[in-house]
Design a protein around this motif. Structure first.
Motif, PDB file in Angstrom:
ATOM      1  N   ARG A   1       0.879  -1.235  -0.024  1.00 11.65           N
ATOM      2  CA  ARG A   1       0.020  -0.066   0.046  1.00 11.65           C
ATOM      3  C   ARG A   1       1.006   1.251  -0.027  1.00 11.65           C
ATOM      4  O   ARG A   1       0.251   2.253   0.076  1.00 11.65           O
ATOM      5  CB  ARG A   1      -1.056  -0.174   0.981  1.00 11.65           C
ATOM      6  CG  ARG A   1      -2.232  -1.090   0.922  1.00 11.65           C
ATOM      7  CD  ARG A   1      -2.628  -1.692   2.045  1.00 11.65           C
ATOM      8  NE  ARG A   1      -3.731  -2.767   1.773  1.00 11.65           N
ATOM      9  CZ  ARG A   1      -3.160  -3.730   1.482  1.00 11.65           C
ATOM     10  NH1 ARG A   1      -1.809  -4.379   1.495  1.00 11.65           N
ATOM     11  NH2 ARG A   1      -4.142  -4.824   1.098  1.00 11.65           N
ATOM     12  N   LEU A   2       2.087   1.166  -0.036  1.00  9.58           N
ATOM     13  CA  LEU A   2       3.052   2.416  -0.015  1.00  9.58           C
ATOM     14  C   LEU A   2       3.093   2.653  -1.260  1.00  9.58           C
ATOM     15  O   LEU A   2       3.018   2.002  -2.629  1.00  9.58           O
ATOM     16  CB  LEU A   2       4.523   1.835   0.497  1.00  9.58           C
ATOM     17  CG  LEU A   2       4.482   1.485   1.899  1.00  9.58           C
ATOM     18  CD1 LEU A   2       6.113   1.087   2.128  1.00  9.58           C
ATOM     19  CD2 LEU A   2       4.496   3.154   2.579  1.00  9.58           C
ATOM     20  N   ALA A   3       3.391   4.106  -1.844  1.00  4.26           N
ATOM     21  CA  ALA A   3       3.362   4.554  -2.888  1.00  4.26           C
ATOM     22  C   ALA A   3       4.483   3.906  -3.703  1.00  4.26           C
ATOM     23  O   ALA A   3       5.361   3.172  -3.242  1.00  4.26           O
ATOM     24  CB  ALA A   3       3.766   6.117  -2.916  1.00  4.26           C
ATOM     25  N   GLU A   4       4.296   3.836  -5.145  1.00  4.46           N
ATOM     26  CA  GLU A   4       5.067   3.098  -5.970  1.00  4.46           C
ATOM     27  C   GLU A   4       6.738   3.539  -5.597  1.00  4.46           C
ATOM     28  O   GLU A   4       6.826   4.846  -5.457  1.00  4.46           O
ATOM     29  CB  GLU A   4       4.666   3.340  -7.449  1.00  4.46           C
ATOM     30  CG  GLU A   4       5.655   2.563  -8.354  1.00  4.46           C
ATOM     31  CD  GLU A   4       5.189   2.846  -9.921  1.00  4.46           C
ATOM     32  OE1 GLU A   4       6.066   2.534 -10.699  1.00  4.46           O
ATOM     33  OE2 GLU A   4       3.998   3.123  -9.969  1.00  4.46           O
ATOM     34  N   GLY A   5       7.630   2.724  -5.756  1.00  2.00           N
ATOM     35  CA  GLY A   5       9.057   2.939  -5.395  1.00  2.00           C
ATOM     36  C   GLY A   5       9.476   3.201  -3.891  1.00  2.00           C
ATOM     37  O   GLY A   5      10.502   3.292  -3.632  1.00  2.00           O
ATOM     38  N   TRP A   6       8.220   3.138  -3.167  1.00  2.00           N
ATOM     39  CA  TRP A   6       8.671   3.211  -1.611  1.00  2.00           C
ATOM     40  C   TRP A   6       8.555   1.705  -1.226  1.00  2.00           C
ATOM     41  O   TRP A   6       7.839   1.061  -1.634  1.00  2.00           O
ATOM     42  CB  TRP A   6       7.222   3.826  -0.991  1.00  2.00           C
ATOM     43  CG  TRP A   6       7.568   5.347  -0.897  1.00  2.00           C
ATOM     44  CD1 TRP A   6       7.582   6.055  -2.231  1.00  2.00           C
ATOM     45  CD2 TRP A   6       7.737   6.428   0.097  1.00  2.00           C
ATOM     46  NE1 TRP A   6       7.646   7.411  -2.042  1.00  2.00           N
ATOM     47  CE2 TRP A   6       7.490   7.567  -0.451  1.00  2.00           C
ATOM     48  CE3 TRP A   6       7.716   6.059   1.400  1.00  2.00           C
ATOM     49  CZ2 TRP A   6       7.793   8.827  -0.057  1.00  2.00           C
ATOM     50  CZ3 TRP A   6       7.966   7.403   2.197  1.00  2.00           C
ATOM     51  CH2 TRP A   6       7.777   8.626   1.367  1.00  2.00           C
ATOM     52  N   HIS A   7       9.558   1.431  -0.247  1.00  2.00           N
ATOM     53  CA  HIS A   7       9.383   0.001   0.660  1.00  2.00           C
ATOM     54  C   HIS A   7       9.612   0.244   1.780  1.00  2.00           C
ATOM     55  O   HIS A   7      10.291   1.227   2.422  1.00  2.00           O
ATOM     56  CB  HIS A   7      10.714  -0.752  -0.192  1.00  2.00           C
ATOM     57  CG  HIS A   7      10.694  -0.731  -1.713  1.00  2.00           C
ATOM     58  ND1 HIS A   7       9.605  -1.829  -2.109  1.00  2.00           N
ATOM     59  CD2 HIS A   7      11.135  -0.209  -2.716  1.00  2.00           C
ATOM     60  CE1 HIS A   7       9.835  -1.903  -3.420  1.00  2.00           C
ATOM     61  NE2 HIS A   7      10.748  -0.680  -3.599  1.00  2.00           N
ATOM     62  N   LEU A   8       8.950  -0.547   2.552  1.00  2.00           N
ATOM     63  CA  LEU A   8       8.927  -0.591   4.082  1.00  2.00           C
ATOM     64  C   LEU A   8      10.258  -0.508   4.630  1.00  2.00           C
ATOM     65  O   LEU A   8      10.574   0.361   5.551  1.00  2.00           O
ATOM     66  CB  LEU A   8       8.241  -1.630   4.802  1.00  2.00           C
ATOM     67  CG  LEU A   8       7.841  -1.486   6.036  1.00  2.00           C
ATOM     68  CD1 LEU A   8       7.031  -0.431   6.599  1.00  2.00           C
ATOM     69  CD2 LEU A   8       7.266  -2.683   6.702  1.00  2.00           C
ATOM     70  N   THR A   9      11.201  -1.136   4.348  1.00  2.00           N
ATOM     71  CA  THR A   9      12.783  -1.498   4.558  1.00  2.00           C
ATOM     72  C   THR A   9      13.513   0.049   4.621  1.00  2.00           C
ATOM     73  O   THR A   9      14.456   0.272   5.116  1.00  2.00           O
ATOM     74  CB  THR A   9      13.426  -2.392   4.340  1.00  2.00           C
ATOM     75  OG1 THR A   9      13.287  -2.487   2.614  1.00  2.00           O
ATOM     76  CG2 THR A   9      12.651  -3.714   4.272  1.00  2.00           C
TER      77      THR A   9
END
Length: 174
Positions: A85-93
């Motif tokens: 559910r994060l914006a494209e290109g974003w990663h939780l890590t």
């Protein structure tokens, strides 16, 4: 003590527990200290202590423990839910560790704490994000937790039907 006073006291103790949980999750993430050690440290030395001379509301210890244990136990389910559910290109890590802790705790609460209304959980974690960040992070928390809550608890967040008792036509259109 009156019922509203009890309710306000419980709400404040749960807010304090959420803050402590986010701090504990952050500490675990940054240091690699295990759950048992962090839980013991917070319960013995941090929860209910004064910070910079200011008394902090006593946290509901059982709620704090449930949050941190739950996030750790459910992390393999929680992290993909957030990542998707994060914006494209974003990663939780790759996002800030405090933001990651807020999102994980909020997601766990929405998934597993049906005793807490989803809107309450969302508002609490947005407030925490405001305490730590001045940028767009609170909006990220709000949007992401809202999306998860709408999927997990759609009955709580569905708009009222236009013909529901007590709902005017104008209210049903929003």
């Amino acid at each position: 003590m009156t019922k509203p006073e009890k309710t306000n006291k419980r709400a404040a103790s749960r807010s304090a527990a959420r803050l402590a949980a986010v701090q504990a999750l952050y500490q675990m993430d940054m240091t690699g200290i295990d759950l048992t050690a962090v839980a013991a440290e917070f319960q013995e030395h941090r929860i209910g202590e004064a910070i910079d001379g200011e008394e902090i509301h006593a946290a509901e210890t059982a709620f704090f423990t449930d949050l941190i244990q739950g996030v750790v136990a459910e992390q393999r389910r929680i992290d993909p839910l957030i990542n998707e559910r994060l914006a494209e290109g974003w990663h939780l890590t790759r996002i800030d560790s405090i933001l990651r802790a807020i999102l994980r705790a909020g997601t766990f609460e929405i998934l597993r704490r049906a005793d807490v209304p989803a809107r309450v959980s969302i508002n609490e974690y947005v407030d925490l994000a405001h305490a730590f960040f001045e940028g767009d992070e609170p909006k990220v928390v709000n949007g992401l937790l809202d999306r998860i809550a709408k999927e997990v608890r759609p009955e709580e967040l569905a708009p009222p039907a236009p013909d529901a008792p007590g709902v005017t036509a104008e209210q049903g259109q929003g």
